[in-house]
Design a protein around this motif. Structure first.
Motif, PDB file in Angstrom:
ATOM      1  N   MET A 681       0.777  -1.163  -0.023  1.00 54.28           N
ATOM      2  CA  MET A 681      -0.060  -0.042   0.148  1.00 54.28           C
ATOM      3  C   MET A 681       0.895   1.231  -0.021  1.00 54.28           C
ATOM      4  O   MET A 681       1.772   1.432   1.020  1.00 54.28           O
ATOM      5  N   ARG A 684       0.304   6.794  -4.770  1.00 55.68           N
ATOM      6  CA  ARG A 684       0.444   6.469  -6.251  1.00 55.68           C
ATOM      7  C   ARG A 684       1.266   7.627  -6.908  1.00 55.68           C
ATOM      8  O   ARG A 684       1.690   7.172  -8.003  1.00 55.68           O
ATOM      9  N   LYS A 696      -8.509   9.078  -0.620  1.00 55.90           N
ATOM     10  CA  LYS A 696      -8.660   7.618  -0.887  1.00 55.90           C
ATOM     11  C   LYS A 696      -7.967   7.176  -2.120  1.00 55.90           C
ATOM     12  O   LYS A 696      -7.010   6.092  -2.504  1.00 55.90           O
ATOM     13  N   ASP A 697      -8.176   8.166  -3.346  1.00 58.77           N
ATOM     14  CA  ASP A 697      -7.763   7.769  -4.707  1.00 58.77           C
ATOM     15  C   ASP A 697      -6.186   7.904  -4.835  1.00 58.77           C
ATOM     16  O   ASP A 697      -5.640   7.622  -6.064  1.00 58.77           O
ATOM     17  N   PHE A 699      -4.163   6.638  -3.151  1.00 54.91           N
ATOM     18  CA  PHE A 699      -3.318   5.396  -2.670  1.00 54.91           C
ATOM     19  C   PHE A 699      -3.549   4.444  -3.816  1.00 54.91           C
ATOM     20  O   PHE A 699      -4.641   3.959  -4.249  1.00 54.91           O
ATOM     21  N   ILE A 701      -3.013   0.026  -4.002  1.00 54.44           N
ATOM     22  CA  ILE A 701      -3.159  -1.245  -2.941  1.00 54.44           C
ATOM     23  C   ILE A 701      -2.742  -2.168  -4.013  1.00 54.44           C
ATOM     24  O   ILE A 701      -3.625  -2.676  -4.873  1.00 54.44           O
ATOM     25  N   TYR A 728      -8.419  -3.137  -1.133  1.00 55.61           N
ATOM     26  CA  TYR A 728      -8.395  -1.745  -1.325  1.00 55.61           C
ATOM     27  C   TYR A 728      -9.535  -0.783  -0.488  1.00 55.61           C
ATOM     28  O   TYR A 728      -9.234   0.269  -0.228  1.00 55.61           O
ATOM     29  N   HIS A 731      -8.325  -0.460   3.211  1.00 55.36           N
ATOM     30  CA  HIS A 731      -7.045   0.366   3.557  1.00 55.36           C
ATOM     31  C   HIS A 731      -6.894   1.361   2.886  1.00 55.36           C
ATOM     32  O   HIS A 731      -5.919   2.415   3.405  1.00 55.36           O
ATOM     33  N   ALA A 732      -7.196   1.674   1.610  1.00 53.33           N
ATOM     34  CA  ALA A 732      -6.975   3.143   1.053  1.00 53.33           C
ATOM     35  C   ALA A 732      -7.684   4.256   1.773  1.00 53.33           C
ATOM     36  O   ALA A 732      -7.354   5.120   2.097  1.00 53.33           O
ATOM     37  N   LYS A 735      -5.694   4.668   4.941  1.00 53.24           N
ATOM     38  CA  LYS A 735      -4.547   5.569   4.741  1.00 53.24           C
ATOM     39  C   LYS A 735      -4.910   6.927   4.588  1.00 53.24           C
ATOM     40  O   LYS A 735      -3.931   8.097   5.086  1.00 53.24           O
ATOM     41  N   ALA A 850      -4.085   2.256  -9.367  1.00 49.81           N
ATOM     42  CA  ALA A 850      -4.699   2.209  -8.316  1.00 49.81           C
ATOM     43  C   ALA A 850      -4.539   0.553  -7.906  1.00 49.81           C
ATOM     44  O   ALA A 850      -4.602   0.363  -6.565  1.00 49.81           O
TER      45      ALA A 850
END
Length: 855
Positions: A681, A684, A696-697, A699, A701, A728, A731-732, A735, A850
């Motif tokens: 993770m 990006r 969220k977007d 990150f 996974i 995803y 955890h996204a 994070k 992603a």
């Protein structure tokens, strides 16, 4: 259906419940087919043998019934789904890793609903379940498959009552509770159980029948807690004797104070009950009370001596049964070892290797090995321990200073001229070992100390404890369970007033939170408790662990700090951060997180074991083979090779995902730590210069599976697509929350800080699934590394702290599935290599996808 003639009853699950039910039905001529995924158990039953070895000898072997064709087993569930199997009895596990778990129930009911050709279907549940699952899982699943209740299917329940450990009882002698949701279902239950049970009693319906078992276990659970509560509250009394005498009353069961509650059923009764709507806070409140009571009891034990070598007798939670689920021995052994004691454990049902693996302790030879112990703790009433004579005890306990008897089994048998004998809850047990200090003692000193501190200093320490994102935790406040934000609000209100106006309870609460904050640990490392005595004891144990570890490497500087036993709690708390800094010079601190209780403990591994190593030969060849014709640095120059390979990947593909997948696949298959899947993770690359604003977007996974991994082998685990999606989805978002919380309003460019309680390498391990997402994703145990990355662009270097997570996971729940200490260094090496690839790619301006692969 009131006649089962010609019907072969389908039983799901070849544990004790399924085996004994099938066997008893077969004894009266009823054919039974039992399905189980354990092929070894299936083979044993079909050979006329006992299918498992972990339980006492049963009254009947059912060997003749197997030979007669009345009882058989299969590992192919499809055999149960034909039109000739209309009756299905569910004897399946509803507990996993010490927590209630409905995943197997959902899976089995779902398969029956969608694949069975029989009509009408009769479902009978013998497993212990939350009563509400009858509606929320069983009826909902059947209706979802287009089946009509009362026409296409019927549901009944008859949860099993345990009788193995009750002398003189059998399945036939215990009243059998049945309940069904239709007249036809009730008729079937009578036909099924009347031939094998002397007395059959009817509940209003299936939910009520299920509730009977939950309430029976809940009564016992509360009785055990009450016994400990009385022992702790009345330290000057022999409460164990009082409870024995009170138990002679015809309508009062006998309970005994103890060092913990073990097993599948009784400790989880509160959780099955709390699954009902509106009762969720009950489980949290009782968990907090249970934790405090048993922590007090263990602290009382340790207060009777600083034992150098402790022998613990009994690992199984009950006599004669090879079951250690939630066994109090495991935690006691860990805590004693954490204090520097040499711990030896014996159990006649477990091998030496099993004892070492489960408890981390060395095996003890009984009774000869008792002579090596200065402290002995009798935990379980195995017959081998009950058969030893007073004369033999006198010989073998010759050097022991103290014997602690968990249940009073050796009462009157330890010679008066020998070691001190202490029965848990007996004379002097709590009075001589109350944790910390007696109520009221030192309160004035604590109030004076806290009043002299700047308010902001106290507030900052408390904020450190209460500001983390831990919505799953509760603390006891004013006799009730409160969430962490509620506790934080209460303390904020207190800090607006003079300390002299606080109640004693409020003073002790703030002292406990302040101590945790000053020590730089989390609530989970002190037993999720805000009781000052518990916190003081746990910090003292950690203090002793650090001093012992420093002594092992010859670092004497730490020995000059305050000792936990003879200094105020705040001095011990203040000393811990400095000791931790010294520990980090010599060791890698690895945090072990228990998904059942959220408790944490530190494991220490010498730092030299994490020395940089070369790439495995196979992996180095794969990396160079990916770019034929490209000149790459030699495999011995690992970082240079990885940077060059990453840039080559960017030139050829525009991203390094193939390279990352290669490294992760090698990690999963590495024989030093074989795993079911690997997950990375990381950011990006979008908005990489402003990590405090990550959504969220932002990150990615990435999950890579071991080719040998078969998710269908594990209850509740989804397919490969579901695992990727579950990882995803959870955890996204998590994070992103961590990034925003660390960035803070108005400081969106600030890099999030790594948690202080993690060591320099950010290593930790999860044991047991934390939540349903972990179950679906097949994460029962996981090696994890929370990594920092530095992204160097032509304009600046951006530090992204604590947002890159590298992990290996296993889905198995067996003891041997747990990761071991020796597996951490090689796992961490793969993390270092992945870090080079990610930093190089993001520094070159690459934006990673992603996901790895398609959903």
């Amino acid at each position: 259906m009131d006649d089962l003639t010609g019907v072969e009853v389908a039983v799901w699950g070849l544990g004790l419940i399924g085996y004994s039910l099938g066997g008893e039905l077969a004894r009266v001529g009823q054919r039974c087919l039992i399905a189980d995924i354990d092929t070894e158990r299936v083979a044993r039953l079909n050979a006329g043998e006992l299918p498992f070895q972990h339980l006492p000898e049963l009254p009947h072997s059912y060997r003749e019934e197997v030979r007669a064709g009345l009882l058989r087993a299969t590992s192919e569930p499809a055999e149960l789904l034909g039109a000739d199997h209309p009756v299905h009895v569910l004897c399946i596990p509803t507990e996993r890793a010490g927590q209630i778990d409905d995943s197997v129930l959902r899976a089995v009911v779902g398969r029956i609903a969608t694949e069975s050709a029989a009509r009408p279907l009769h479902l009978v549940i013998e497993s212990t379940i939350a009563p509400g699952w009858i509606d929320s899982i069983v009826h909902r699943t059947m209706a979802g498959a287009g089946l009509r209740h009362g026409t296409d299917y019927h549901v009944g329940a008859s949860p099993r009552r345990d009788w193995l450990t009750a002398p003189g009882h059998t399945m036939a002698s215990l009243p059998k509770i049945i309940g069904a949701d239709s007249p036809a279902g009730l008729q079937l239950l009578r036909a099924l159980y009347s031939p094998i049970c002397t007395e059959v009693l009817e509940a209003p319906d299936a939910r009520h029948a299920s509730l009977v078992k939950v309430v029976e276990n809940y009564y016992r659970y509360r009785g055990i807690l009450l016994a400990n509560e009385l022992g702790s509250a009345l330290p000057d009394y022999d409460v164990a004797s009082v409870l024995r005498l009170a138990g002679t009353k015809w309508n009062m069961p006998e309970y005994h104070p103890s060092l913990g509650i073990g097993g599948y059923c009784v400790p989880l009764a509160k959780d099955y009950l709390a699954a009902e709507n509106g009762l969720e806070p009950l489980a949290a409140e009782l968990h907090a009370a249970e934790e405090k009571l048993f922590t007090d009891t263990r602290n009382a034990l340790r207060a009777h001596g600083s034992f150098r070598t402790v022998g613990v007798l009994g690992l199984a939670y009950a006599p004669g049964m090879k079951v250690h689920t939630r066994s109090p021995t495991v935690r006691l052994a860990h805590e004693l070892a954490g204090q520097g004691a040499r711990v030896l454990v014996h159990d006649p049902l477990y091998s030496d290797e099993e004892i070492e693996s489960i408890t981390g302790a060395q095996p003890l030879r009984f009774p000869d090995g008792l002579s090596d112990c200065d402290g002995v703790v009798l935990m379980t009433g195995h017959q081998e321990y009950l058969d030893i004579t007073p004369a033999e005890l006198s010989v073998h306990l010759g050097t022991a200073e103290c014997v602690v008897d968990n249940l009073g089994l050796w009462r009157g048998r330890v010679p008066a001229s020998g070691p001190q004998y202490l029965e848990v809850g007996g004379p002097g047990f709590y009075a001589g070992g109350r944790p910390g200090r007696a109520p009221g003692q030192g309160i004035d000193r604590d109030r004076e100390f806290l009043a002299a501190l700047p308010v902001e200093q106290v507030a900052a320490a408390v904020r450190r404890v209460t500001s983390l994102d831990r919505r799953h935790l509760t603390l006891e406040l004013a006799g009730a369970a409160r969430t962490i934000p509620q506790v934080a609000d209460h303390v904020a209100e207190l800090l607006g007033r003079r300390v002299e106006s606080w109640s004693t309870a409020d003073l002790r609460l703030v002292c406990a939170l302040y101590a945790v904050g000053r020590a730089g640990v989390r609530l989970e490392q002190v037993g999720v408790s805000a009781e000052l005595e518990v916190v003081t004891a746990r910090l003292g144990e950690l203090h002793a662990d650090y001093l012992a570890a420093l002594a092992r490497v010859g670092d004497s500087a730490g020995q000059t700090g305050p000792g936990a036993a003879d200094h105020p709690w705040w001095e011990v708390a203040d000393a811990l951060p400095a000791l931790r800094d010294r520990i980090d010079r010599h060791y890698s601190r690895i945090l072990e997180i228990d998904g059942q209780s959220y408790h944490r403990r530190e494991l220490l591994l010498p730092a030299e074991e994490f020395a940089a190593g070369a790439l495995p030969e196979g992996l180095a060849k794969e990396l160079t083979d990916r770019h034929p014709g490209t000149v790459l640095p030699p495999a011995t120059e690992v970082s240079a090779l990885l940077r060059a390979a990453t840039l080559a990947e960017l030139d050829r593909h525009g991203h390094p995902m193939g390279l990352l997948e290669t490294i992760m696949a090698a990690a999963v298959a590495d024989p030093r730590h074989p795993s079911d899947h690997a997950t990375l993770m990381c950011p990006r690359g979008t908005r990489i210069d402003r990590p405090g604003t990550f959504e969220k977007d932002d990150f990615g996974i990435y999950v890579v599976f071991n080719p040998a991994f078969r998710p269908s082998q594990y209850p509740g685990v989804g397919d490969l697509r579901s695992i990727r999606k579950a990882m995803y989805a959870h955890h996204a978002a998590k994070k992103a929350r961590v990034a925003k919380k660390a960035g803070g309003a108005g400081e969106h460019g600030a890099p999030p800080a790594a948690p202080e309680d993690l060591g320099a390498r950010g290593l930790y391990v999860n044991e047991h699934a934390h939540h349903r997402g972990h179950v679906v994703a097949g994460v029962t145990t996981a090696l994890r590394s929370l990594m920092d990355i530095d992204v160097a662009t032509p304009d600046a270097v951006t530090e992204v702290r604590g947002l890159t997570d590298w992990r290996l996971s296993r889905a198995g729940t067996r003891t041997e599935d747990r990761y071991r200490l020796h597996e951490y260094p090689s796992f961490h090496a793969y993390g270092r290599w992945i870090k080079v690839v990610v930093e190089t790619a993001l520094g070159a301006g690459c934006v990673l996808p992603a996901m790895l692969g398609e959903w």
